[in-house]
Design a protein around this motif. Structure first.
Motif, PDB file in Angstrom:
ATOM      1  N   THR A 127       0.832  -1.210   0.000  1.00 57.09           N
ATOM      2  CA  THR A 127       0.000   0.000   0.000  1.00 57.09           C
ATOM      3  C   THR A 127       0.863   1.254   0.000  1.00 57.09           C
ATOM      4  N   LEU A 128       1.864   1.267   0.848  1.00 56.96           N
ATOM      5  CA  LEU A 128       2.759   2.423   0.927  1.00 56.96           C
ATOM      6  C   LEU A 128       3.491   2.652  -0.396  1.00 56.96           C
ATOM      7  N   LYS A 129       3.892   1.554  -1.029  1.00 59.68           N
ATOM      8  CA  LYS A 129       4.586   1.667  -2.306  1.00 59.68           C
ATOM      9  C   LYS A 129       3.663   2.268  -3.362  1.00 59.68           C
ATOM     10  N   HIS A 130       2.410   1.788  -3.378  1.00 58.15           N
ATOM     11  CA  HIS A 130       1.444   2.287  -4.360  1.00 58.15           C
ATOM     12  C   HIS A 130       1.182   3.778  -4.157  1.00 58.15           C
TER      13      HIS A 130
ATOM     14  N   ARG B 252       4.645  10.382  -6.455  1.00 55.76           N
ATOM     15  CA  ARG B 252       5.795  10.650  -7.315  1.00 55.76           C
ATOM     16  C   ARG B 252       5.371  10.949  -8.745  1.00 55.76           C
ATOM     17  N   ASP B 253       4.478  10.104  -9.284  1.00 57.06           N
ATOM     18  CA  ASP B 253       4.077  10.261 -10.676  1.00 57.06           C
ATOM     19  C   ASP B 253       3.235  11.518 -10.891  1.00 57.06           C
ATOM     20  N   GLU B 254       2.382  11.842  -9.917  1.00 55.76           N
ATOM     21  CA  GLU B 254       1.557  13.036 -10.062  1.00 55.76           C
ATOM     22  C   GLU B 254       2.387  14.306  -9.886  1.00 55.76           C
ATOM     23  N   THR B 255       3.429  14.239  -9.074  1.00 51.73           N
ATOM     24  CA  THR B 255       4.349  15.367  -8.954  1.00 51.73           C
ATOM     25  C   THR B 255       5.078  15.567 -10.279  1.00 51.73           C
ATOM     26  N   LYS B 256       5.448  14.450 -10.902  1.00 52.87           N
ATOM     27  CA  LYS B 256       6.083  14.510 -12.222  1.00 52.87           C
ATOM     28  C   LYS B 256       5.120  15.140 -13.233  1.00 52.87           C
ATOM     29  N   ARG B 257       3.848  14.790 -13.116  1.00 52.55           N
ATOM     30  CA  ARG B 257       2.857  15.341 -14.032  1.00 52.55           C
ATOM     31  C   ARG B 257       2.710  16.852 -13.832  1.00 52.55           C
ATOM     32  N   LEU B 258       2.777  17.301 -12.576  1.00 57.76           N
ATOM     33  CA  LEU B 258       2.729  18.738 -12.314  1.00 57.76           C
ATOM     34  C   LEU B 258       3.900  19.445 -12.999  1.00 57.76           C
ATOM     35  N   SER B 259       5.057  18.815 -12.962  1.00 57.32           N
ATOM     36  CA  SER B 259       6.229  19.378 -13.640  1.00 57.32           C
ATOM     37  C   SER B 259       5.985  19.456 -15.140  1.00 57.32           C
ATOM     38  N   PHE B 260       5.331  18.406 -15.680  1.00 59.53           N
ATOM     39  CA  PHE B 260       4.961  18.415 -17.092  1.00 59.53           C
ATOM     40  C   PHE B 260       4.066  19.618 -17.402  1.00 59.53           C
TER      41      PHE B 260
ATOM     42  N   ILE C  15       7.096   5.347 -28.093  1.00 61.79           N
ATOM     43  CA  ILE C  15       6.494   4.988 -26.805  1.00 61.79           C
ATOM     44  C   ILE C  15       5.493   3.842 -26.972  1.00 61.79           C
ATOM     45  N   SER C  16       5.455   2.951 -25.996  1.00 61.56           N
ATOM     46  CA  SER C  16       4.428   1.909 -25.953  1.00 61.56           C
ATOM     47  C   SER C  16       3.160   2.514 -25.371  1.00 61.56           C
ATOM     48  N   ILE C  17       2.129   2.601 -26.190  1.00 64.67           N
ATOM     49  CA  ILE C  17       0.876   3.225 -25.749  1.00 64.67           C
ATOM     50  C   ILE C  17       0.204   2.388 -24.656  1.00 64.67           C
ATOM     51  N   ASN C  18       0.230   1.063 -24.800  1.00 63.00           N
ATOM     52  CA  ASN C  18      -0.372   0.206 -23.767  1.00 63.00           C
ATOM     53  C   ASN C  18       0.270   0.472 -22.407  1.00 63.00           C
ATOM     54  N   SER C  19       1.588   0.570 -22.390  1.00 57.42           N
ATOM     55  CA  SER C  19       2.318   0.806 -21.149  1.00 57.42           C
ATOM     56  C   SER C  19       2.018   2.188 -20.583  1.00 57.42           C
ATOM     57  N   LEU C  20       1.988   3.197 -21.459  1.00 55.40           N
ATOM     58  CA  LEU C  20       1.709   4.566 -21.028  1.00 55.40           C
ATOM     59  C   LEU C  20       0.326   4.676 -20.396  1.00 55.40           C
ATOM     60  N   ILE C  21      -0.677   4.118 -21.075  1.00 55.87           N
ATOM     61  CA  ILE C  21      -2.048   4.208 -20.559  1.00 55.87           C
ATOM     62  C   ILE C  21      -2.194   3.400 -19.274  1.00 55.87           C
ATOM     63  N   SER C  22      -1.499   2.277 -19.194  1.00 56.93           N
ATOM     64  CA  SER C  22      -1.523   1.464 -17.973  1.00 56.93           C
ATOM     65  C   SER C  22      -1.011   2.277 -16.784  1.00 56.93           C
ATOM     66  N   ASP C  23       0.057   3.051 -16.989  1.00 53.85           N
ATOM     67  CA  ASP C  23       0.597   3.903 -15.926  1.00 53.85           C
ATOM     68  C   ASP C  23      -0.397   4.995 -15.536  1.00 53.85           C
ATOM     69  N   ILE C  24      -1.048   5.584 -16.537  1.00 56.57           N
ATOM     70  CA  ILE C  24      -2.033   6.640 -16.265  1.00 56.57           C
ATOM     71  C   ILE C  24      -3.196   6.076 -15.450  1.00 56.57           C
ATOM     72  N   ILE C  25      -3.680   4.890 -15.831  1.00 55.96           N
ATOM     73  CA  ILE C  25      -4.780   4.245 -15.110  1.00 55.96           C
ATOM     74  C   ILE C  25      -4.380   3.973 -13.668  1.00 55.96           C
ATOM     75  N   SER C  26      -3.157   3.500 -13.477  1.00 60.31           N
ATOM     76  CA  SER C  26      -2.664   3.199 -12.129  1.00 60.31           C
ATOM     77  C   SER C  26      -2.721   4.431 -11.230  1.00 60.31           C
ATOM     78  N   ASN C  27      -2.340   5.581 -11.789  1.00 66.99           N
ATOM     79  CA  ASN C  27      -2.361   6.821 -11.014  1.00 66.99           C
ATOM     80  C   ASN C  27      -3.774   7.352 -10.810  1.00 66.99           C
ATOM     81  N   PHE C  28      -4.625   7.177 -11.819  1.00 68.84           N
ATOM     82  CA  PHE C  28      -5.965   7.757 -11.781  1.00 68.84           C
ATOM     83  C   PHE C  28      -6.950   6.890 -10.989  1.00 68.84           C
TER      84      PHE C  28
END
Length: 236
Positions: A43-46, A52-60, A83-96
């Protein structure tokens, strides 16, 4: 008047896109403080990954603000990478997913595309997917059921984002991607500013030599379908 409208439109878009990662980071930090949430290593890792990823998105987003002045004039602003679109969207889903599940919703993904490599600008393309998912969440009047799919047709890659939200009328669907257009609220739903950022979404997809279409029914839901060329089919 037009310059003033453009300025207001720009500020509205930036505000909209900054609010999403900020609210996700806020929700993640609340979970860390909530004694009722189990603090297992997983849970802590997630949660830390989301922050981390949303902070990166803010930088974007900050980078995009700096680039927007050039964007209208210079198409080469896109920094295209393989870029692998499947991988990219999978990461976005994980964060969202944290935002969706906290409101009783669910995200289902079906990555059918076997040829999912494309030349894209990761910053802008990520913003496009986030915008569409965030609108789906914002304009749902019941727990959100969001379905994300990828598949191939000929040498193209298709991505669909489908929700069970309030839907868009046929008249509004025709104009939804126009720069200053706002969906009329009517008496059925008191929704202001629906479609914020959709002009930006369409522009980015067009810059990727792609297209986007929308299908919608009132009280049933909305489905956006993006078509972009695969790496093999991309002509510089």
């Amino acid at each position: 008047k037009q310059l003033n409208n453009m300025k207001n439109d720009f500020v509205n878009n930036m505000t909209h896109e900054f609010k999403t990662p900020i609210s996700t980071i806020s929700l993640a930090s609340q979970m860390l403080q909530d004694p009722g949430v189990g603090k297992t290593p997983e849970t802590l890792k997630h949660i830390s990954n989301v922050i981390r990823d949303e902070t990166k998105r803010l930088s974007f987003q900050v980078e995009k603000v700096l680039q927007m002045a050039i964007f209208e004039k210079d198409k080469s602003i896109l920094k295209l990478n393989e870029i692998s679109i499947n991988s990219l969207i999978s990461d976005i889903i994980s964060n969202f997913s944290l935002k969706v599940t906290s409101k009783g919703g669910k995200i289902t993904s079906k990555f059918i595309a076997s040829n999912d490599l494309a030349l894209i600008d990761e910053v802008h393309f990520t913003n496009v997917i986030f915008n569409l998912m965030d609108n789906a969440l914002k304009y749902s009047d019941k727990p959100l059921l969001l379905t994300i799919e990828t598949w191939n047709e000929k040498e193209n890659l298709l991505i669909s984002i489908e929700d069970n939200g309030i839907g868009i009328s046929k008249d509004d669907v025709k104009r939804i991607f126009e720069k200053f257009y706002r969906v009329s609220t009517g008496n059925l739903h008191n929704v202001k500013g629906f479609g914020l950022g959709l002009a930006y979404v369409k522009k980015i997809i067009s810059e990727h030599k792609g297209s986007i279409k929308v299908e919608s029914e009132i009280n049933i839901g909305t489905k956006f379908t993006i078509t972009i060329p695969t790496l093999k089919n991309y002509e510089l």
